[in-house]
Design a protein around this motif. Sequence first.
Motif, PDB file in Angstrom:
ATOM      1  N   ALA A  13      37.553  25.798  44.117  1.00  0.00           N
ATOM      2  CA  ALA A  13      37.002  25.398  45.405  1.00  0.00           C
ATOM      3  C   ALA A  13      36.783  26.565  46.369  1.00  0.00           C
ATOM      4  O   ALA A  13      35.898  26.508  47.216  1.00  0.00           O
ATOM      5  CB  ALA A  13      37.919  24.360  46.063  1.00  0.00           C
ATOM      6  N   CYS A  14      37.566  27.618  46.235  1.00  0.00           N
ATOM      7  CA  CYS A  14      37.494  28.751  47.175  1.00  0.00           C
ATOM      8  C   CYS A  14      36.481  29.791  46.721  1.00  0.00           C
ATOM      9  O   CYS A  14      36.224  29.962  45.533  1.00  0.00           O
ATOM     10  CB  CYS A  14      38.868  29.399  47.324  1.00  0.00           C
ATOM     11  SG  CYS A  14      40.039  28.376  48.244  1.00  0.00           S
ATOM     12  N   ASP A  15      35.926  30.491  47.705  1.00  0.00           N
ATOM     13  CA  ASP A  15      34.946  31.541  47.420  1.00  0.00           C
ATOM     14  C   ASP A  15      35.582  32.732  46.701  1.00  0.00           C
ATOM     15  O   ASP A  15      34.996  33.279  45.775  1.00  0.00           O
ATOM     16  CB  ASP A  15      34.310  32.044  48.725  1.00  0.00           C
ATOM     17  CG  ASP A  15      33.560  30.963  49.468  1.00  0.00           C
ATOM     18  OD1 ASP A  15      32.861  30.163  48.821  1.00  0.00           O
ATOM     19  OD2 ASP A  15      33.676  30.914  50.709  1.00  0.00           O
ATOM     20  N   ASP A  16      36.740  33.160  47.176  1.00  0.00           N
ATOM     21  CA  ASP A  16      37.417  34.337  46.630  1.00  0.00           C
ATOM     22  C   ASP A  16      38.814  33.967  46.162  1.00  0.00           C
ATOM     23  O   ASP A  16      39.451  33.063  46.721  1.00  0.00           O
ATOM     24  CB  ASP A  16      37.556  35.433  47.688  1.00  0.00           C
ATOM     25  CG  ASP A  16      36.234  36.039  48.110  1.00  0.00           C
ATOM     26  OD1 ASP A  16      35.218  35.817  47.422  1.00  0.00           O
ATOM     27  OD2 ASP A  16      36.226  36.746  49.132  1.00  0.00           O
ATOM     28  N   LEU A  17      39.282  34.711  45.162  1.00  0.00           N
ATOM     29  CA  LEU A  17      40.631  34.540  44.621  1.00  0.00           C
ATOM     30  C   LEU A  17      41.264  35.914  44.485  1.00  0.00           C
ATOM     31  O   LEU A  17      40.662  36.820  43.887  1.00  0.00           O
ATOM     32  CB  LEU A  17      40.583  33.837  43.261  1.00  0.00           C
ATOM     33  CG  LEU A  17      41.874  33.768  42.446  1.00  0.00           C
ATOM     34  CD1 LEU A  17      42.947  32.971  43.191  1.00  0.00           C
ATOM     35  CD2 LEU A  17      41.595  33.167  41.073  1.00  0.00           C
ATOM     36  N   TRP A  18      42.461  36.061  45.034  1.00  0.00           N
ATOM     37  CA  TRP A  18      43.217  37.305  44.958  1.00  0.00           C
ATOM     38  C   TRP A  18      44.577  37.037  44.332  1.00  0.00           C
ATOM     39  O   TRP A  18      45.185  36.006  44.576  1.00  0.00           O
ATOM     40  CB  TRP A  18      43.433  37.885  46.358  1.00  0.00           C
ATOM     41  CG  TRP A  18      42.191  38.421  46.975  1.00  0.00           C
ATOM     42  CD1 TRP A  18      41.187  37.698  47.578  1.00  0.00           C
ATOM     43  CD2 TRP A  18      41.795  39.780  47.052  1.00  0.00           C
ATOM     44  NE1 TRP A  18      40.203  38.537  48.021  1.00  0.00           N
ATOM     45  CE2 TRP A  18      40.554  39.828  47.720  1.00  0.00           C
ATOM     46  CE3 TRP A  18      42.373  40.977  46.626  1.00  0.00           C
ATOM     47  CZ2 TRP A  18      39.884  41.021  47.961  1.00  0.00           C
ATOM     48  CZ3 TRP A  18      41.708  42.162  46.884  1.00  0.00           C
ATOM     49  CH2 TRP A  18      40.476  42.183  47.538  1.00  0.00           C
ATOM     50  N   LEU A  19      45.043  38.008  43.546  1.00  0.00           N
ATOM     51  CA  LEU A  19      46.380  37.973  42.961  1.00  0.00           C
ATOM     52  C   LEU A  19      47.153  39.153  43.519  1.00  0.00           C
ATOM     53  O   LEU A  19      46.662  40.287  43.494  1.00  0.00           O
ATOM     54  CB  LEU A  19      46.309  38.079  41.429  1.00  0.00           C
ATOM     55  CG  LEU A  19      47.635  38.245  40.690  1.00  0.00           C
ATOM     56  CD1 LEU A  19      48.511  37.003  40.858  1.00  0.00           C
ATOM     57  CD2 LEU A  19      47.382  38.526  39.204  1.00  0.00           C
ATOM     58  N   CYS A  20      48.342  38.888  44.032  1.00  0.00           N
ATOM     59  CA  CYS A  20      49.187  39.942  44.583  1.00  0.00           C
ATOM     60  C   CYS A  20      50.345  40.194  43.614  1.00  0.00           C
ATOM     61  O   CYS A  20      51.044  39.252  43.221  1.00  0.00           O
ATOM     62  CB  CYS A  20      49.730  39.486  45.935  1.00  0.00           C
ATOM     63  SG  CYS A  20      49.602  40.729  47.192  1.00  0.00           S
ATOM     64  N   VAL A  21      50.520  41.449  43.240  1.00  0.00           N
ATOM     65  CA  VAL A  21      51.605  41.832  42.329  1.00  0.00           C
ATOM     66  C   VAL A  21      52.327  43.038  42.936  1.00  0.00           C
ATOM     67  O   VAL A  21      51.691  44.078  43.175  1.00  0.00           O
ATOM     68  CB  VAL A  21      51.065  42.188  40.925  1.00  0.00           C
ATOM     69  CG1 VAL A  21      52.199  42.630  40.006  1.00  0.00           C
ATOM     70  CG2 VAL A  21      50.303  41.019  40.315  1.00  0.00           C
ATOM     71  N   ALA A  22      53.616  42.888  43.216  1.00  0.00           N
ATOM     72  CA  ALA A  22      54.438  44.000  43.732  1.00  0.00           C
ATOM     73  C   ALA A  22      53.789  44.666  44.942  1.00  0.00           C
ATOM     74  O   ALA A  22      53.839  45.887  45.091  1.00  0.00           O
ATOM     75  CB  ALA A  22      54.711  45.014  42.623  1.00  0.00           C
ATOM     76  N   GLY A  23      53.175  43.862  45.793  1.00  0.00           N
ATOM     77  CA  GLY A  23      52.569  44.382  47.012  1.00  0.00           C
ATOM     78  C   GLY A  23      51.158  44.892  46.860  1.00  0.00           C
ATOM     79  O   GLY A  23      50.557  45.339  47.837  1.00  0.00           O
ATOM     80  N   TYR A  24      50.610  44.838  45.654  1.00  0.00           N
ATOM     81  CA  TYR A  24      49.259  45.316  45.412  1.00  0.00           C
ATOM     82  C   TYR A  24      48.325  44.145  45.121  1.00  0.00           C
ATOM     83  O   TYR A  24      48.539  43.401  44.170  1.00  0.00           O
ATOM     84  CB  TYR A  24      49.228  46.304  44.244  1.00  0.00           C
ATOM     85  CG  TYR A  24      49.794  47.649  44.623  1.00  0.00           C
ATOM     86  CD1 TYR A  24      48.960  48.653  45.089  1.00  0.00           C
ATOM     87  CD2 TYR A  24      51.155  47.881  44.554  1.00  0.00           C
ATOM     88  CE1 TYR A  24      49.486  49.879  45.475  1.00  0.00           C
ATOM     89  CE2 TYR A  24      51.694  49.106  44.927  1.00  0.00           C
ATOM     90  CZ  TYR A  24      50.851  50.098  45.387  1.00  0.00           C
ATOM     91  OH  TYR A  24      51.372  51.302  45.764  1.00  0.00           O
ATOM     92  N   PRO A  25      47.268  44.003  45.927  1.00  0.00           N
ATOM     93  CA  PRO A  25      46.317  42.917  45.711  1.00  0.00           C
ATOM     94  C   PRO A  25      45.250  43.305  44.691  1.00  0.00           C
ATOM     95  O   PRO A  25      44.814  44.454  44.636  1.00  0.00           O
ATOM     96  CB  PRO A  25      45.703  42.716  47.096  1.00  0.00           C
ATOM     97  CG  PRO A  25      45.808  44.048  47.752  1.00  0.00           C
ATOM     98  CD  PRO A  25      47.043  44.712  47.189  1.00  0.00           C
ATOM     99  N   MET A  26      44.861  42.312  43.896  1.00  0.00           N
ATOM    100  CA  MET A  26      43.778  42.491  42.944  1.00  0.00           C
ATOM    101  C   MET A  26      42.795  41.333  43.111  1.00  0.00           C
ATOM    102  O   MET A  26      43.210  40.166  43.071  1.00  0.00           O
ATOM    103  CB  MET A  26      44.305  42.465  41.509  1.00  0.00           C
ATOM    104  CG  MET A  26      45.241  43.618  41.180  1.00  0.00           C
ATOM    105  SD  MET A  26      45.894  43.487  39.512  1.00  0.00           S
ATOM    106  CE  MET A  26      47.108  42.198  39.716  1.00  0.00           C
ATOM    107  N   LYS A  27      41.535  41.637  43.304  1.00  0.00           N
ATOM    108  CA  LYS A  27      40.541  40.584  43.433  1.00  0.00           C
ATOM    109  C   LYS A  27      40.223  40.047  42.046  1.00  0.00           C
ATOM    110  O   LYS A  27      39.865  40.799  41.149  1.00  0.00           O
ATOM    111  CB  LYS A  27      39.270  41.091  44.112  1.00  0.00           C
ATOM    112  CG  LYS A  27      38.305  39.976  44.417  1.00  0.00           C
ATOM    113  CD  LYS A  27      37.194  40.401  45.330  1.00  0.00           C
ATOM    114  CE  LYS A  27      36.360  39.166  45.680  1.00  0.00           C
ATOM    115  NZ  LYS A  27      35.239  39.526  46.527  1.00  0.00           N
ATOM    116  N   VAL A  28      40.358  38.737  41.889  1.00  0.00           N
ATOM    117  CA  VAL A  28      40.120  38.070  40.615  1.00  0.00           C
ATOM    118  C   VAL A  28      38.725  37.436  40.607  1.00  0.00           C
ATOM    119  O   VAL A  28      38.042  37.469  39.600  1.00  0.00           O
ATOM    120  CB  VAL A  28      41.211  36.995  40.353  1.00  0.00           C
ATOM    121  CG1 VAL A  28      40.947  36.252  39.062  1.00  0.00           C
ATOM    122  CG2 VAL A  28      42.589  37.640  40.349  1.00  0.00           C
TER     123      VAL A  28
END
Length: 168
Positions: free
Chosen positions: A152-167
């Motif tokens: 449903a959302c336009d963007d998806l981000w995954l955060c790992v150990a303080g570092y964001p990654m755009k999925v």
Amino acid sequence: MTKSILITGGARSGKSALAERMTLTLGEPAVYIATAEAFDDEMAARIALHRSRRGPEWRTVAAPLDLAGALRDSDGGAPRLVDCLTLWLSNLMLADRDWEAAVADLCALIPQLTAPVVFVTNEVGSGIVPDNALARAYRDAAGLTNQRMAVACDDLWLCVAGYPMKVK
């Protein structure tokens, strides 16, 4: 067109701080839609920690159950941050509400919103299989909710150990 962002990650991965920064880049002031309730001292301390990070550019709205209503009521102006979907889900399940219908309603609402919204959710399915039926049902419900929200959302981000990654 609205900008909807879903940020996921494990506990203490940095997702809430990332969501706060992202929301403020979408405009100030901003609305913080809180789903947590302080039923004990530990949760009250967690809520206080989140509040202490936010400055005067935030207005807080409590929405432990009626998240769609809070989004509708706050639409049309400032960007919103929902923190977090997994607490909202547990509130629905513990109140014996139809969480699947609530998630479907929320997903259907997202494209109708005019102001940006950033959602925070926990990734709870990467650990061990829980040892009781309620915990397994919650883990499964959270996984399904996250999948539906990611679509449903336009963007998806995954955060790992303080570092964001755009999925997405």
